[in-house]
Scaffold this motif. Structure first.
Motif, PDB file in Angstrom:
ATOM      1  N   HIS A  71     -49.383 -23.758  16.845  1.00  8.36           N
ATOM      2  CA  HIS A  71     -49.036 -22.686  17.778  1.00  8.36           C
ATOM      3  C   HIS A  71     -47.523 -22.654  17.950  1.00  8.36           C
ATOM      4  CE1 HIS A  71     -48.498 -20.745  21.733  1.00  8.36           C
ATOM      5  NE2 HIS A  71     -49.421 -19.944  21.253  1.00  8.36           N
ATOM      6  N   ASP A  72     -46.900 -21.521  17.671  1.00  5.48           N
ATOM      7  CA  ASP A  72     -45.449 -21.374  17.770  1.00  5.48           C
ATOM      8  C   ASP A  72     -45.115 -20.542  19.006  1.00  5.48           C
ATOM      9  OD1 ASP A  72     -42.800 -20.760  17.567  1.00  5.48           O
ATOM     10  OD2 ASP A  72     -42.890 -20.024  15.504  1.00  5.48           O
ATOM     11  N   PRO A  73     -44.617 -21.210  20.075  1.00  2.00           N
ATOM     12  CA  PRO A  73     -44.334 -20.470  21.321  1.00  2.00           C
ATOM     13  C   PRO A  73     -43.338 -19.331  21.102  1.00  2.00           C
ATOM     14  CG  PRO A  73     -44.003 -22.845  21.613  1.00  2.00           C
ATOM     15  CD  PRO A  73     -44.228 -22.622  20.150  1.00  2.00           C
ATOM     16  N   GLY A  74     -42.467 -19.481  20.089  1.00  2.00           N
ATOM     17  CA  GLY A  74     -41.488 -18.432  19.797  1.00  2.00           C
ATOM     18  C   GLY A  74     -42.118 -17.131  19.340  1.00  2.00           C
ATOM     19  N   LEU A  75     -43.372 -17.197  18.930  1.00  3.20           N
ATOM     20  CA  LEU A  75     -44.050 -15.985  18.459  1.00  3.20           C
ATOM     21  C   LEU A  75     -44.846 -15.296  19.563  1.00  3.20           C
ATOM     22  CD1 LEU A  75     -45.301 -17.047  14.900  1.00  3.20           C
ATOM     23  CD2 LEU A  75     -43.380 -15.565  15.483  1.00  3.20           C
ATOM     24  N   ASP A  76     -44.827 -15.880  20.775  1.00  3.10           N
ATOM     25  CA  ASP A  76     -45.401 -15.189  21.943  1.00  3.10           C
ATOM     26  C   ASP A  76     -44.272 -14.380  22.561  1.00  3.10           C
ATOM     27  OD1 ASP A  76     -47.875 -16.384  21.548  1.00  3.10           O
ATOM     28  OD2 ASP A  76     -47.367 -18.113  22.783  1.00  3.10           O
ATOM     29  N   ILE A  77     -44.334 -13.067  22.415  1.00  3.61           N
ATOM     30  CA  ILE A  77     -43.175 -12.241  22.753  1.00  3.61           C
ATOM     31  C   ILE A  77     -43.522 -11.207  23.824  1.00  3.61           C
ATOM     32  CG2 ILE A  77     -42.101 -12.522  20.492  1.00  3.61           C
ATOM     33  CD1 ILE A  77     -43.173  -9.712  19.785  1.00  3.61           C
ATOM     34  N   GLY A 100     -43.791  -6.685  12.897  1.00  2.00           N
ATOM     35  CA  GLY A 100     -42.436  -6.721  13.429  1.00  2.00           C
ATOM     36  C   GLY A 100     -41.675  -7.892  12.845  1.00  2.00           C
ATOM     37  N   GLY A 101     -40.394  -7.954  13.146  1.00  2.00           N
ATOM     38  CA  GLY A 101     -39.564  -9.039  12.640  1.00  2.00           C
ATOM     39  C   GLY A 101     -39.896 -10.348  13.330  1.00  2.00           C
ATOM     40  N   HIS A 102     -39.587 -11.444  12.662  1.00  2.00           N
ATOM     41  CA  HIS A 102     -39.724 -12.773  13.252  1.00  2.00           C
ATOM     42  C   HIS A 102     -38.550 -12.982  14.201  1.00  2.00           C
ATOM     43  CE1 HIS A 102     -39.922 -17.133  13.534  1.00  2.00           C
ATOM     44  NE2 HIS A 102     -41.118 -17.088  12.977  1.00  2.00           N
ATOM     45  N   PRO A 103     -38.807 -13.591  15.385  1.00  2.00           N
ATOM     46  CA  PRO A 103     -37.722 -13.746  16.368  1.00  2.00           C
ATOM     47  C   PRO A 103     -36.534 -14.558  15.853  1.00  2.00           C
ATOM     48  CG  PRO A 103     -39.851 -14.375  17.318  1.00  2.00           C
ATOM     49  CD  PRO A 103     -40.085 -14.119  15.861  1.00  2.00           C
ATOM     50  N   THR A 104     -36.792 -15.524  14.971  1.00  6.38           N
ATOM     51  CA  THR A 104     -35.685 -16.374  14.511  1.00  6.38           C
ATOM     52  C   THR A 104     -35.478 -16.346  13.002  1.00  6.38           C
ATOM     53  OG1 THR A 104     -37.192 -18.256  14.563  1.00  6.38           O
ATOM     54  CG2 THR A 104     -35.753 -17.970  16.463  1.00  6.38           C
ATOM     55  N   GLU A 105     -36.561 -16.190  12.247  1.00  2.00           N
ATOM     56  CA  GLU A 105     -36.446 -16.197  10.786  1.00  2.00           C
ATOM     57  C   GLU A 105     -36.140 -14.771  10.303  1.00  2.00           C
ATOM     58  OE1 GLU A 105     -37.130 -19.086   8.913  1.00  2.00           O
ATOM     59  OE2 GLU A 105     -37.379 -20.164  10.805  1.00  2.00           O
ATOM     60  N   GLN A 108     -38.355 -12.263   7.749  1.00  3.71           N
ATOM     61  CA  GLN A 108     -39.782 -12.582   7.750  1.00  3.71           C
ATOM     62  C   GLN A 108     -40.528 -11.588   8.635  1.00  3.71           C
ATOM     63  OE1 GLN A 108     -40.722 -16.774   8.437  1.00  3.71           O
ATOM     64  NE2 GLN A 108     -42.827 -16.214   8.890  1.00  3.71           N
ATOM     65  N   VAL A 109     -41.589 -10.989   8.086  1.00  7.85           N
ATOM     66  CA  VAL A 109     -42.376 -10.018   8.841  1.00  7.85           C
ATOM     67  C   VAL A 109     -43.607 -10.715   9.412  1.00  7.85           C
ATOM     68  CG1 VAL A 109     -43.696  -7.873   8.706  1.00  7.85           C
ATOM     69  CG2 VAL A 109     -41.561  -8.109   7.429  1.00  7.85           C
ATOM     70  N   VAL A 110     -43.888 -10.451  10.676  1.00  9.87           N
ATOM     71  CA  VAL A 110     -44.999 -11.099  11.372  1.00  9.87           C
ATOM     72  C   VAL A 110     -45.992 -10.037  11.837  1.00  9.87           C
ATOM     73  CG1 VAL A 110     -45.615 -12.515  13.384  1.00  9.87           C
ATOM     74  CG2 VAL A 110     -43.452 -12.920  12.183  1.00  9.87           C
ATOM     75  N   SER A 111     -47.285 -10.331  11.728  1.00 10.09           N
ATOM     76  CA  SER A 111     -48.309  -9.468  12.317  1.00 10.09           C
ATOM     77  C   SER A 111     -48.535  -9.899  13.754  1.00 10.09           C
ATOM     78  CB  SER A 111     -49.627  -9.592  11.543  1.00 10.09           C
ATOM     79  OG  SER A 111     -49.517  -8.961  10.310  1.00 10.09           O
ATOM     80  N   TYR A 112     -48.234  -9.008  14.676  1.00 12.83           N
ATOM     81  CA  TYR A 112     -48.416  -9.303  16.099  1.00 12.83           C
ATOM     82  C   TYR A 112     -49.693  -8.639  16.611  1.00 12.83           C
ATOM     83  CZ  TYR A 112     -43.568 -10.907  16.236  1.00 12.83           C
ATOM     84  OH  TYR A 112     -42.403 -11.584  16.008  1.00 12.83           O
TER      85      TYR A 112
END
Ligand code: ZN
Length: 165
Positions: A71-77, A100-105, A108-112
């Protein structure tokens, strides 16, 4: 025949978490059909099944790193509603997915997945719902056969428990 890369495998599975809560089970359905060695199941399950044969039952605990990730807390936006176009804003609801974009990478595209829609903002998560979960699998191997050339070219199994076109 032992399970190896490019085998068509049918399994029954029963998945629980650390507390014994059932997450998913094939017991009320047909067995799941998958193509081994093509990333169709999480790595920990494919590794556990490798080298086993039809009729065998086995249990394995798959840690997050070999399952759906930590679980990556950075991906809870949280996002301001303003970032969504007008025509989309009214449609926003929990469960809806967007990329959307990854908060730090960078790049990198992330499915939210939207978790909550508030008056002025949206809470979403890029974590898989099973991220950080130890996966307790009870597995029963129902059938092992060589995949057909067509199945290999599609990257999945056809027929019962598999893909239907
Ligand atoms: Zn196909």
């Amino acid at each position: 025949m032992k399970i190896a890369k490019d085998c068509a495998v049918r399994i029954h599975y029963h998945l629980t978490d650390d507390e014994g809560e059932v997450i998913d089970s094939s017991s009320d359905h047909e067995p799941l059909a998958y193509l081994h060695g093509h990333g169709n199941l999480v790595p920990g399950v494919e590794n556990a099944l490798l080298g086993h044969s039809a009729g065998e039952k086995l249990s394995t605990v798959v840690p997050p790193a070999e399952g759906y990730g930590e679980h990556d807390p950075g991906l809870d936006i949280a996002l301001d509603l303003d970032v969504f176009p007008d025509e989309v804003r009214a449609e926003l609801q929990p469960g809806l997915m967007f990329k959307g974009g990854h908060p730090t990478e960078e790049e990198q595209v992330v499915s939210y997945t939207i978790v909550e829609v508030l008056e002025d903002r949206v809470h979403a998560t890029g974590n898989h719902e099973l991220a950080g979960v130890n996966l307790h699998f009870d597995l029963e191997i129902v059938e092992v056969r060589a995949a057909t050339a067509e199945e290999l070219s599609h990257g999945h199994i056809h027929g019962p428990g598999g893909h239907h076109h």
